[in-house]
Design a protein around this motif. Structure first.
Motif, mmCIF file in Angstrom:
data_model
loop_
_atom_site.group_PDB
_atom_site.id
_atom_site.type_symbol
_atom_site.label_atom_id
_atom_site.label_comp_id
_atom_site.label_asym_id
_atom_site.label_seq_id
_atom_site.Cartn_x
_atom_site.Cartn_y
_atom_site.Cartn_z
ATOM 1 N N PHE A 81 0.852 -1.180 0.000
ATOM 2 C CA PHE A 81 0.000 0.000 0.000
ATOM 3 C C PHE A 81 0.892 1.236 0.000
ATOM 4 O O PHE A 81 2.098 1.163 0.264
ATOM 5 C CB PHE A 81 -0.936 0.008 1.215
ATOM 6 N N SER A 82 0.316 2.380 -0.297
ATOM 7 C CA SER A 82 1.070 3.630 -0.363
ATOM 8 C C SER A 82 0.772 4.485 0.869
ATOM 9 O O SER A 82 -0.383 4.814 1.132
ATOM 10 C CB SER A 82 0.695 4.400 -1.633
ATOM 11 N N TRP A 83 1.804 4.831 1.614
ATOM 12 C CA TRP A 83 1.618 5.723 2.766
ATOM 13 C C TRP A 83 1.063 7.067 2.313
ATOM 14 O O TRP A 83 0.258 7.682 3.028
ATOM 15 C CB TRP A 83 2.951 5.922 3.499
ATOM 16 N N ASP A 84 1.462 7.513 1.138
ATOM 17 C CA ASP A 84 1.021 8.823 0.667
ATOM 18 C C ASP A 84 -0.475 8.862 0.370
ATOM 19 O O ASP A 84 -1.079 9.939 0.340
ATOM 20 C CB ASP A 84 1.791 9.214 -0.604
ATOM 21 N N ASN A 85 -1.050 7.699 0.139
ATOM 22 C CA ASN A 85 -2.456 7.664 -0.231
ATOM 23 C C ASN A 85 -3.386 7.232 0.899
ATOM 24 O O ASN A 85 -4.582 7.047 0.673
ATOM 25 C CB ASN A 85 -2.659 6.742 -1.437
ATOM 26 N N LEU A 86 -2.851 7.039 2.096
ATOM 27 C CA LEU A 86 -3.725 6.774 3.237
ATOM 28 C C LEU A 86 -4.522 8.031 3.560
ATOM 29 O O LEU A 86 -4.014 9.150 3.464
ATOM 30 C CB LEU A 86 -2.914 6.342 4.467
ATOM 31 N N GLN A 87 -5.764 7.862 3.944
ATOM 32 C CA GLN A 87 -6.630 8.994 4.239
ATOM 33 C C GLN A 87 -7.136 8.911 5.674
ATOM 34 O O GLN A 87 -7.508 7.845 6.158
ATOM 35 C CB GLN A 87 -7.825 9.015 3.282
ATOM 36 N N SER A 88 -7.140 10.028 6.349
ATOM 37 C CA SER A 88 -7.659 10.102 7.710
ATOM 38 C C SER A 88 -9.171 10.275 7.674
ATOM 39 O O SER A 88 -9.699 11.101 6.931
ATOM 40 C CB SER A 88 -7.033 11.279 8.458
ATOM 41 N N VAL A 89 -9.859 9.454 8.453
ATOM 42 C CA VAL A 89 -11.320 9.507 8.540
ATOM 43 C C VAL A 89 -11.712 9.740 10.000
ATOM 44 O O VAL A 89 -11.258 9.026 10.892
ATOM 45 C CB VAL A 89 -11.938 8.191 8.028
ATOM 46 N N SER A 90 -12.532 10.734 10.231
ATOM 47 C CA SER A 90 -12.942 11.056 11.599
ATOM 48 C C SER A 90 -14.146 10.233 12.009
ATOM 49 O O SER A 90 -14.991 9.875 11.190
ATOM 50 C CB SER A 90 -13.268 12.546 11.716
ATOM 51 N N ASN A 91 -14.217 9.919 13.290
ATOM 52 C CA ASN A 91 -15.409 9.292 13.858
ATOM 53 C C ASN A 91 -15.593 9.804 15.283
ATOM 54 O O ASN A 91 -14.845 10.666 15.751
ATOM 55 C CB ASN A 91 -15.307 7.761 13.811
ATOM 56 N N ASN A 92 -16.611 9.289 15.965
ATOM 57 C CA ASN A 92 -16.916 9.843 17.288
ATOM 58 C C ASN A 92 -15.941 9.406 18.368
ATOM 59 O O ASN A 92 -16.079 9.821 19.516
ATOM 60 C CB ASN A 92 -18.348 9.478 17.695
ATOM 61 N N LYS A 93 -14.972 8.593 18.025
ATOM 62 C CA LYS A 93 -13.947 8.171 18.982
ATOM 63 C C LYS A 93 -12.587 8.747 18.649
ATOM 64 O O LYS A 93 -11.650 8.561 19.409
ATOM 65 C CB LYS A 93 -13.848 6.632 19.011
#
Length: 470
Positions: A81-93
């Protein structure tokens, strides 16, 4: 850590459209949480990965069996996988990170779907990863050419970082209609599976208490690591939603927003190519010119027969898509009088190419002499009934639709015109869809009549057609 069922909203966040030309439009979503101590930074994920990748890879998964039946250990470090293409997703935790993985599952012997990897904190604050195998319904994917959370139709399998199945869910039109749960392999199942050519004891499912409207069905597929996963799927006749309770997800605390989640680039697989139907490339014929040939023989004293030929999508199964695409059904007509026989074998097709084949003007093609069929059913009719079928084929419906009127519908209706009711050809072509006639369903139900008069389950090649008459 007690496993929790991942909510529908979370899982759908993993399946944003995977078309490469759309990935460039996806933007990272900033984490929006008030407790910054719960934030998971990419630097923390990289540090955790660097410290743990070798330890995870060296753990022997004694339950993992390759398609060759040889036990092996899963090497976590081989995931690409590509570290550059990881995306941060927010949630309630807090937040988690997600991106595409290399490799592709094999479902129903067809390469389809794609994989993702997610990094998150569990309830104790420890970082963990999860591997997701997302397998859209084959026809849904071909028709849409992309996957969206709003109408996702297919399955999601969730694995831990040792590649053990921990759960999953089944969706139709964006709604959860079933789930997948793991179960430890027992000795009885082990003995049975040892004799199977394609088994993997790492994935079993629990048959929990369910509503009378739901049913557990056993199935299998080859995961992106090349191992056969045996699972049970809870299929329901209505849409059900996660209420936050129960086990099965095993993904940690990942519930949260679906806004703009998923994606982020990487090696996402594109939709399967729209393959030709068997015999699709045959030129169109004038059905009247073929059917008029039967008028050369008088009805009085004639023997008339109808044969239905089925090339199954995946021979021997009820699958609606497989090595033979979506399969094909042809109809053969034979009239014999005083030693002279006329035979014509024809099929109903879309007169189009590419994606247009889903719904297009129709054509009739000659299927004589070159269609390899898996099962057939032959019926003897009287000449007046035979002529009704001839008239129907001479004036075929002008519009083909893969879902609502395909080759199976054509042959079924042609037989009905002559008083023949074929075995039930109806099934659900896609999750949650209305009943549709398919070669897979018709083939399965003809197979079920094995041993009866007129039923051939050994297959063969269609006889030659006489061709057009002036």
């Amino acid at each position: 850590m007690k496993t929790k069922l991942i909510s529908m909203l979370l899982l759908l966040s993993f399946i944003i459209s995977c078309k490469k030309d759309e990935q460039s439009n996806l933007k990272s979503i900033p984490t929006q949480v008030t407790d910054t101590s719960k934030n998971l930074s990419l630097a923390q994920v990289k540090d955790w990965y660097g410290e743990n990748v070798n330890a995870i890879s060296n753990v022997n998964n004694l339950n993992a069996i390759s398609t060759t039946g040889i036990k092996k250990s899963f090497n976590y470090s081989t995931l690409t996988f590509s570290w550059d293409n990881l995306q941060s997703v927010s949630n309630n935790k807090g937040n988690y990170w997600i991106g595409y993985l290399g490799g592709q599952p094999t479902f129903k012997k067809v390469k389809q779907g794609y994989r993702k990897i997610a990094f998150m904190k569990d309830s104790t604050g420890e970082i963990q990863s999860r591997i997701l195998e997302i397998i859209p319904d084959g026809l849904y994917y071909q028709l849409k050419q992309k996957v969206t959370k709003a109408d996702f139709t297919g399955r999601i399998f969730i694995y831990d970082q040792q590649y053990n199945l921990v759960g999953g869910q089944v969706f139709s039109a964006g709604k959860q209609i079933g789930l997948i749960k793991p179960k430890a392999l027992n000795s009885t199942t082990s003995s049975t599976l040892t004799n199977s050519a394609s088994t993997n004891s790492k994935a079993r499912t629990d048959e929990v208490s369910v509503s009378q409207d739901c049913e557990w069905n056993d199935d299998n597929y080859i995961d992106g690591n090349g191992e056969v996963t045996i699972y049970s799927e809870l299929d329901c006749t209505y849409s059900i939603y996660d209420d936050g309770g129960g086990g099965g997800g095993g993904g940690g605390d990942l519930s949260g927003s679906t806004d703009g989640t998923g994606g982020g680039g990487g090696a996402a697989a594109s939709a399967p190519a729209m393959s030709n139907l068997p015999g699709q490339d045959s030129p169109s014929i004038d059905p009247k010119a073929f059917m008029i040939c039967f008028g050369s023989l008088p009805d009085i004293g004639s023997t008339t027969k109808i044969t239905v030929y089925v090339q199954e999508p995946f021979p021997g199964t009820s699958f609606n898509i497989g090595p033979n695409s979506v399969g094909h059904v042809a109809i053969g007509l034979t009239k014999t009088n005083n030693g002279t026989t006329v035979t014509q074998v024809v099929g109903y097709y879309p007169n189009a190419t590419g994606m247009s084949k889903f719904s297009a003007p129709s054509k009739i093609s000659d299927n004589g002499g070159d269609l390899a069929y898996d099962v057939s059913a032959t019926y003897t009719v009287i000449p007046s009934e035979f002529n009704q079928i001839v008239n129907y084929i001479s004036n075929p419906p002008t519009n083909y639709n893969l879902i609502s009127f395909n080759c199976t519908n054509f042959v079924y209706n042609a037989c009905l015109a002559g008083g023949i009711t074929l075995p039930d050809p109806n099934t659900q072509l896609m999750f949650g869809a209305a009943q549709t006639m398919t070669p897979g369903a018709l083939g399965t139900n003809i197979n079920a009549l094995s041993g009866m008069a007129g039923i051939n389950t050994n297959g063969g090649t269609t006889p030659n057609s006489k061709g057009a008459c002036n």
